[in-house]
Design a protein around this motif. Structure first.
Motif: not given
Length: 352
Positions: A85-95, A124-126, A154-158, A164-171
């Motif tokens: 459900q999360r994936d479907k909702l996130a994709i829909t919001i992205g669109l 979800v942001l990804a 970065l505010l979406f991360f714990p 910044a390096k962790l953000l780069d690696e994540f995406f």
């Protein structure tokens, strides 16, 4: 595939129904996006979004509640949905966001403490970004984030992973290198603005070279910059600190004096041939844009050379194949004498 009616889709999109379903286990609408095929796909969910788009075009008053109430409410319960459900909702919001049906302001809900602490938000942001970028380019997403006042990903991360390096690696791991690159460039731009403002203020106050250099190092501890970009922003900041109120016939002399005065700051950060060529290119572009000192370009290079900011090899390399296109022929012609002198000097040293 059977498509939802306007009325039923509106009901399925209602945050009240979604929350009620979560809290009481009430049955979902038969036309909900959660009934889309598994695994969730952009192409499948686009059909649902198209229906909603048509509905909102016909009933304009539905758009504001969707953006201000429905989507933020759904997102704040994102950790309560199943993964499907999360994936479907996130994709829909992205669109929805990519088609301008809602702004990205709704994503602020994902910065709540209970969501960021276990990576639910960034996961979800990804998915939202991936769906958005399947429909629009990165430049479009960047503009949408700016309009939605999403200032820092970065505010979406714990809190303990806001790096910044962790953000780069994540995406990059999520297959979104364009997001990582955009964020890095954005942070570089902010860092350069901060450094240039700091330089302008300190030089305006008559602070010593040591104080200015120390302040720059402090800024770099907050946000590092590639050496070539750093030297360019240092030049821009130093030039912006100059009081150019002088007679036209005195401007060139003023420029040479100021470059000589500021050269110890530049020397501190001219750490190699690549950086030196970047500095020469920045001087070239600056002289091209400020025509008052255009003819002084060879003299500026001489000052930087005599102050050990740039080497003879850097100047020769720039002249042979490193020059920028802005005013290239003019600057190459005007520096022929200097380059010839440096080449002959090198030749004499080799003979000795």
């Amino acid at each position: 595939m059977r498509m939802p009616s306007s009325r039923s889709f509106s009901s399925a999109a209602s945050s009240n129904q979604a929350v009620l379903t979560l809290k009481t286990g009430a049955p979902t609408s038969p036309f909900t996006i959660f009934n889309a095929k598994d695994p969730a796909s952009v192409e499948d969910l686009k059909e649902y979004v198209e229906v909603l788009n048509k509905l909102i075009r016909r009933y304009k008053y539905l758009q504001k509640p969707l953006e201000a109430q429905t989507l933020p409410s759904l997102l704040q319960y994102i950790n309560r949905w199943s993964s499907e459900q999360r994936d479907k909702l996130a994709i829909t919001i992205g669109l929805l966001l990519s088609q301008g049906i809602s702004t990205t302001a709704c994503l602020q809900s994902l910065t709540k403490d209970q969501l960021v602490k276990n990576d639910a938000s960034v996961a979800v942001l990804a998915i939202i970004f991936r769906a958005y970028l399947a429909d629009q380019p990165m430049e479009h997403l960047a503009a949408a984030l700016r309009r939605g006042n999403i200032k820092d990903l970065l505010l979406f991360f714990p809190p303990n992973r806001r790096d910044a390096k962790l953000l780069d690696e994540f995406f990059r791991k999520e297959g979104l290198p364009q997001v990582a690159e955009w964020y890095t460039k954005k942070q570089y731009a902010l860092a350069k603005e901060g450094i240039m403002s700091e330089i302008k203020a300190l030089c305006g106050q008559g602070e010593s070279t040591e104080a200015v250099v120390s302040a720059i190092h402090s800024k770099l501890e907050e946000q590092s910059l590639p050496e070539t970009e750093l030297i360019q922003c240092l030049w821009q900041g130093l030039m912006a600190s100059i009081d150019w109120n002088a007679r036209p016939d005195q401007i060139e002399g003023l420029a040479l004096r100021e470059v000589g005065k500021f050269s110890p700051i530049l020397k501190e950060f001219c750490t190699g041939p690549k950086v030196e060529v970047a500095l020469i290119n920045q001087v070239q572009v600056h002289c091209y844009e400020d025509t008052r000192i255009m003819k002084a370009f060879p003299q500026v290079l001489k000052v930087l050379y005599n102050k050990d900011c740039i080497s003879d090899q850097a100047i020769i390399y720039w002249h042979q194949k490193g020059a920028k296109p802005q005013g290239k022929q003019f600057f190459l012609k005007s520096t022929e004498g200097l380059v010839k002198f440096l080449q002959e000097q090198d030749s004499d040293e080799e003979d000795e």
